[in-house]
Design an enzyme around this catalytic site. Structure first.
Site, PDB file in Angstrom:
ATOM      1  N   LYS A  23     -18.359 -16.306   1.989  1.00  0.00           N
ATOM      2  CA  LYS A  23     -19.852 -16.398   2.244  1.00  0.00           C
ATOM      3  C   LYS A  23     -20.481 -15.573   1.135  1.00  0.00           C
ATOM      4  O   LYS A  23     -20.109 -14.648   0.587  1.00  0.00           O
ATOM      5  CB  LYS A  23     -19.954 -15.621   3.348  1.00  0.00           C
ATOM      6  CG  LYS A  23     -19.691 -16.289   4.651  1.00  0.00           C
ATOM      7  CD  LYS A  23     -19.704 -15.426   5.925  1.00  0.00           C
ATOM      8  CE  LYS A  23     -19.350 -15.979   7.225  1.00  0.00           C
ATOM      9  NZ  LYS A  23     -19.540 -15.265   8.334  1.00  0.00           N
TER      10      LYS A  23
ATOM     11  N   GLY B 196     -13.373  -3.860   0.787  1.00  0.00           N
ATOM     12  CA  GLY B 196     -14.485  -3.263   0.834  1.00  0.00           C
ATOM     13  C   GLY B 196     -15.263  -2.259  -0.040  1.00  0.00           C
ATOM     14  O   GLY B 196     -16.259  -2.346  -0.639  1.00  0.00           O
TER      15      GLY B 196
ATOM     16  N   ARG C 198       0.738  -1.196   0.019  1.00  0.00           N
ATOM     17  CA  ARG C 198      -0.143   0.042   0.054  1.00  0.00           C
ATOM     18  C   ARG C 198       0.926   1.509  -0.095  1.00  0.00           C
ATOM     19  O   ARG C 198       0.570   2.359  -0.575  1.00  0.00           O
ATOM     20  CB  ARG C 198      -1.063   0.035   1.409  1.00  0.00           C
ATOM     21  CG  ARG C 198      -2.091  -0.922   1.106  1.00  0.00           C
ATOM     22  CD  ARG C 198      -3.126  -0.796   2.099  1.00  0.00           C
ATOM     23  NE  ARG C 198      -4.453  -1.564   1.719  1.00  0.00           N
ATOM     24  CZ  ARG C 198      -5.293  -1.945   2.591  1.00  0.00           C
ATOM     25  NH1 ARG C 198      -5.329  -1.688   3.726  1.00  0.00           N
ATOM     26  NH2 ARG C 198      -6.573  -2.707   1.965  1.00  0.00           N
TER      27      ARG C 198
ATOM     28  N   GLY D  30      -8.852  -7.229  -1.297  1.00  0.00           N
ATOM     29  CA  GLY D  30      -9.210  -8.671  -0.553  1.00  0.00           C
ATOM     30  C   GLY D  30      -8.349  -9.505  -0.595  1.00  0.00           C
ATOM     31  O   GLY D  30      -6.890  -9.497  -1.199  1.00  0.00           O
TER      32      GLY D  30
END
Length: 395
Positions: A198, A375, A36, A352
């Site tokens: 999920k 996100g 990052r 992610g």
């Protein structure tokens, strides 16, 4: 409407506040992955070369209580940034006050300072109006290059932007171009690959992509809720019982909209969640009651590879299996290779775990774009308005 970018500003001699995303993983006080920080370099180097006085700021980790501040200082980041920029980065261990203000006053053109973790201020995550106004008072112009927090309205992105002329940094510009491009005007065929644990994490994305994608390939733990929705035996595999009806509805909706949802045809099975567990590959119709699926199988990798053939835009979010365990990483590696082999396609990883997988597996430079925000990229793919991007001035 196109957004202003940092190169639209005349920054010489100006105090330029830049919100970066230096939320890097730390282990025993040391940075364990500086991706990052590296991603922010083009914007920082541009500002320094153009003679700006650069005031950088970022959050690091979650800080809810006083004791959470331990190990969350940005001091090690300033040190690493100095090495990467090959110039001194002055670190100010404060988020407001006389020490910070005088350090800013002393900055010369082409110099940079980084101040302390924005989340040490309780008003940061509440987008406290007074805090945003104070931070804005420290500079002449504002550059937002922190896509990772663009889905949050915080004092350090939205609050500051209310008081200063604001542009996107080069990293933010890239995110808007690639991920915004998937949402607004993708080159077709558009193929989406979704994985991860999920279904509930990806509902909005699946619904949005049913309207946009030509094909949606589903792997990872979430595939078992879809297989269950098709009345298949899934043994002890990960299941979101309360999402079975939703999965059925999504399959029906895709059929009605002409989007193809492609599910795995084979899985790698084991009786325990362990890399040492004995494992074998079987058809999705042959999962025993005492087994759990931990990866997609070789036939599915081949099927997904064929489905990707001819794609012009590919967006991938979420690993195909438990890629952290070497015995259950082959599905993710296979999909990574299949995407990387596409010659003319725009290939985008939506942050992610899939970004971590691509980097870990050595494929980082073979994608058009790897998003820096998990996100944020998911919400952007859903078609949501991200407050951090909305706050940047239009051209």
């Amino acid at each position: 409407m196109a957004k202003k970018i940092v190169s639209d500003f005349d920054v010489a001699g100006k105090k330029v506040l830049i919100r970066v995303d230096f939320n890097v993983p730390m282990k025993d006080g040391a940075i364990s992955d500086d991706n990052r920080i590296v991603a922010a370099l083009p914007t920082l180097q541009h500002l320094l070369q153009k003679g700006a006085k650069v005031i950088a700021f970022s959050h690091l980790g979650k800080v809810k209580k006083e004791e959470d501040k331990k190990g969350k200082s940005l001091a090690p980041v300033a040190e690493r940034l100095s090495q990467l920029l090959k110039q001194t980065v002055k670190f100010v261990a404060a988020t407001r006050g006389a020490e910070l203000e005088s350090a800013i006053d002393e900055l010369q053109n082409g110099e940079i300072l980084l101040f302390e973790n924005t989340r040490f201020e309780s008003g940061e995550t509440k987008n406290d109006a007074e805090l945003g106004k104070y931070w804005a008072s420290l500079g002449d112009l504002f550059v937002n290059d922190a896509f990772g927090t663009a889905h949050r309205a915080h004092a350090s992105n939205v609050g500051v932007a209310e008081h200063l002329e604001t542009a996107a940094g080069f990293l933010m510009e890239k995110e808007i171009k690639y991920i915004g491009g998937v949402v607004d005007a993708p080159k077709r065929p558009l193929v989406a690959i979704l994985g991860g644990a999920k279904v509930s994490d990806k509902i909005g994305v699946i619904e949005s992509l049913i309207d946009k994608a030509d094909k949606i390939l589903i792997g990872g733990g979430m595939m078992f809720t879809f297989l269950k929705a098709m009345d298949k035996e899934i043994g002890k595999s990960l299941l979101e019982e309360d999402k079975i009806d939703l999965a059925k509805n999504l399959l029906t909706k895709a059929e009605q909209k002409g989007a193809q949802i492609i599910l795995p045809v084979d899985v790698v099975l084991a009786r325990e969640f362990s890399n040492e567990a004995a494992h074998h590959t079987a058809s999705v119709d042959e999962i025993a009651a005492d087994e759990m699926g931990l990866d997609i199988g070789a036939a599915t990798v081949k099927l997904f590879g064929e489905a990707l053939s001819g794609a012009q835009t590919v967006v991938w979010n979420g690993p195909m299996g438990v890629f952290e365990m070497s015995n259950f990483a082959l599905g993710t590696i296979g999909v990574c290779k299949a995407i990387a082999a596409l010659e003319d396609a725009e290939t985008i990883i939506g942050g992610g775990d899939s970004a971590a997988a691509a980097m870990q597996l050595g494929f980082a430079d073979q994608f058009s774009h790897i998003s820096t925000g998990g996100g944020a990229s998911l919400e952007y793919l859903e078609g949501k308005v991200l407050p951090g991007i909305a706050a940047i001035n239009d051209k």
